[in-house]
Design an enzyme around this catalytic site. Sequence first.
Site, mmCIF file in Angstrom:
data_model
loop_
_atom_site.group_PDB
_atom_site.id
_atom_site.type_symbol
_atom_site.label_atom_id
_atom_site.label_comp_id
_atom_site.label_asym_id
_atom_site.label_seq_id
_atom_site.Cartn_x
_atom_site.Cartn_y
_atom_site.Cartn_z
ATOM 1 N N ARG A 18 77.117 69.911 170.573
ATOM 2 C CA ARG A 18 76.646 70.319 171.894
ATOM 3 C C ARG A 18 75.633 69.336 172.502
ATOM 4 O O ARG A 18 75.248 69.464 173.656
ATOM 5 C CB ARG A 18 76.059 71.730 171.837
ATOM 6 N N TYR A 373 59.402 31.382 174.800
ATOM 7 C CA TYR A 373 60.799 31.391 174.382
ATOM 8 C C TYR A 373 61.527 30.210 174.990
ATOM 9 O O TYR A 373 61.485 30.012 176.208
ATOM 10 C CB TYR A 373 61.428 32.711 174.857
ATOM 11 N N SER A 409 44.116 25.278 187.671
ATOM 12 C CA SER A 409 45.092 26.229 188.213
ATOM 13 C C SER A 409 46.426 25.556 188.468
ATOM 14 O O SER A 409 46.476 24.402 188.885
ATOM 15 C CB SER A 409 44.580 26.797 189.531
#
Length: 468
Positions: A18, A373, A409
């Site tokens: 169920r 990565y 930056s």
Amino acid sequence: MASRTCLAIVLAAGEGTRMRSSLPKVLHAIGGRTLLAHVLDAATRAGGADIAVVVGPDATAVANEARSRAPQANIFEQSERLGTAHAVLSARAALAQGADDILVMFADTPLIRSETLASLRAALAGGAGVAVLGFTPADPNGYGRLVMHGDELVAIVEEKDASDDERKITFCNGGLMALSGRHALAMLERIGNANAKGEFYLTDAVAIARDMGLTAKAIETSEDDVRGINTKAQLAEAEAVLQKRLRDAAMEAGVTLVAPETVFLSADTRLGKDVTIEPNVVFGPGVTVDDGAVIRSFSHLEGAHVGKGARVGPYARLRPGADLGTDVHIGNFVEVKAATIEDGAKANHLAYIGDARVGAGANIGAGTITCNYDGVAKHRTDIGAGAFIGSNSLLVAPVKIGDGSYIGSGSVITQDVPPESLAIARGEQMVKEGWAKRLRQVRSLGKSLGKGLGKGPGKDAASKPKSS
Ligand code: UD1
Ligand code: CA
């Protein structure tokens, strides 16, 4: 009672059709933990040092979950689903070890509290041959009915086998029960299947115990304790009950939940004293938050540690392996994964820090990304104590930024930066003085020429393509 030995037999051979799911029913989770794991934890906490798990055929995933949660558990297979008593007898070898108390539990009944199990065991210690959990459900339909004579439980009648009068009984069987270990095998072996379903009913143990001269007791409990799960809707109901319990326990332990009903906890979430959780925060499994930390709205944490007095969010994401030290600040739209952020370091806006160490007191500017990565493997970024990473810098791992260094930056840093240095890696600025003024002069000259040809500047602008 501490001296009594206990075997918990967990029935997990149900099919769970169920749920309409390819995942076995008992591997669905509430509070970030599988139903089976909840039951095994409760059994362990109730003193069930020995655990037997009864699984259906080809239930490798269920058996694996049982082993990983309770390494001492013995797994038994019930090859045919012939009823609850038959399922218990599948663990005959464990029963034959002769524990003092046998707890029979259902793996789809995850909200059972160890205190409730302890009260079943206490009834056995008090001399009962069988102790069952009774409750008065809002709707008794489908439950076995408890036939009482005063304080004594006389029999359990399954609904399908009940007379009209018995069906009127509202005191129902919660399902789980405790059997005296000394008599359990004898009782179970006498159970037959001459009933409406043709199943071997565990519930028959009550009448049999009395026939053997033993007593049976019913211990009353709440419906929540014995709430069984058959459908996704019931899974969500159980989640709600569990969440309420977890939130209440957190507040009891000194955590401030500003809007408790909007905070989702995992069964293993650990929150220290004077931790404040703002509305709409989600805790996946494996999170520890130390004293005095603040988790602001719309943050999502999983497998993370938040140090004392740290501030997280709003809108922060801590993924597995995020380890924040004391007084760390992780602000809005900052994601941290497998990274240690040492004491007092800050990343206040829009950053990704993965596979990294950020040294104490370092400041990570808005838009900083550790490029961890390369499409094949993950690499580490190491940022020294007190370093200052200018906004929108990319740190291409593997790379190391020395203690106290500055990154200009917008830099793309691909090489290690020694301590106390400045690294800038971006296109050099070019300035052409007066260039803009000359541009405007050229443009206005063009416009006045256009006017001379009879084209108004307004109409001209409307009919021109946008690229003008
Ligand atoms: C059972 C009780 C009923 C009680 C109800 C509470 C019996 C005979 N009836 O009924 O009195 O009111 O629980 O929810 O015990 N299982 C197996 N192998 C089997 C049969 C069952 O492992 O052959 C497991 C199921 O997976 C489940 C548990 O035992 O976890 C209970 O079985 P289920 O068929 O759901 O019993 P109920 O009909 O709900
Ligand atoms: Ca059931």
